[in-house]
Design a protein around this motif. Structure first.
Motif, PDB file in Angstrom:
ATOM      1  N   PHE A 119      -4.600  -0.356  -6.491  1.00 47.51           N
ATOM      2  CA  PHE A 119      -4.499  -1.616  -7.230  1.00 47.51           C
ATOM      3  C   PHE A 119      -3.275  -2.407  -6.801  1.00 47.51           C
ATOM      4  N   LYS A 120      -3.372  -3.725  -6.940  1.00 45.82           N
ATOM      5  CA  LYS A 120      -2.247  -4.604  -6.614  1.00 45.82           C
ATOM      6  C   LYS A 120      -1.530  -4.964  -7.909  1.00 45.82           C
ATOM      7  N   SER A 121      -0.228  -4.756  -7.940  1.00 45.79           N
ATOM      8  CA  SER A 121       0.518  -5.059  -9.172  1.00 45.79           C
ATOM      9  C   SER A 121       0.713  -6.567  -9.293  1.00 45.79           C
ATOM     10  N   LYS A 122       0.753  -7.013 -10.530  1.00 36.40           N
ATOM     11  CA  LYS A 122       0.948  -8.431 -10.835  1.00 36.40           C
ATOM     12  C   LYS A 122       2.050  -8.537 -11.863  1.00 36.40           C
ATOM     13  N   SER A 123       2.809  -9.615 -11.774  1.00 35.06           N
ATOM     14  CA  SER A 123       3.839  -9.823 -12.790  1.00 35.06           C
ATOM     15  C   SER A 123       3.184 -10.380 -14.057  1.00 35.06           C
ATOM     16  N   ALA A 171      -1.030   2.923  -7.050  1.00 36.16           N
ATOM     17  CA  ALA A 171      -0.337   1.824  -6.379  1.00 36.16           C
ATOM     18  C   ALA A 171      -1.034   1.455  -5.075  1.00 36.16           C
ATOM     19  N   LEU A 172      -1.642   2.439  -4.414  1.00 36.68           N
ATOM     20  CA  LEU A 172      -2.388   2.147  -3.193  1.00 36.68           C
ATOM     21  C   LEU A 172      -3.703   1.434  -3.487  1.00 36.68           C
TER      22      LEU A 172
END
Length: 127
Positions: free
Chosen positions: A120-124, A117-118
């Motif tokens: 990579f950036k999450s995407k919907s 999580a640190l």
């Protein structure tokens, strides 16, 4: 001379066969039922608990090794095995035995999830 290597290859083949059988059963459940992924995961985890409670999953682990312990049913086996060993010390031992048996795997999952999580950036998901 080649005997240790043949033994290792045999262990790999047994693990692949057992893990593949578990995955094949899961794929059949996915294809022929309307169960959601979460329900299937719980079903397989509980099947590991029940089979270990009946003393049957240990035979699968002894034969298939990582092929039986790596899938989600192996997590159920791990919880039940820890609870059964801890139950010799009483009710509190049964609860803490299950948690201590699975603590390394759960800790690793939480730590690596946090690290990812640190990084990579999450995407919907876009339909």
């Amino acid at each position: 001379m080649f005997e240790p290597y043949i033994s290792i290859l045999g262990n790999f083949a047994k693990a692949f066969a057992v893990g593949g059988l578990i995955c094949m059963i899961a794929q059949i459940v996915i294809n022929y039922t309307d169960l959601t992924a979460g329900k299937i995961l719980v079903l397989f985890m509980l099947s590991g608990v029940v089979l270990q409670g009946l003393g049957l999953y240990q035979y699968l682990v002894d034969f298939g090794g990582a092929g039986a312990t790596v899938p989600i049913s192996g997590f159920g086996y791990l919880l039940a095995n820890g609870a059964m060993k801890g139950a010799q010390k009483g009710f509190f031992g049964a609860v803490t035995g299950a948690l201590s048996a699975a603590s390394a795997g759960i800790s690793a999952a939480v730590i690596f999830s946090f690290l990812m999580a640190l990084i990579f950036k999450s995407k919907s998901k876009k339909n």
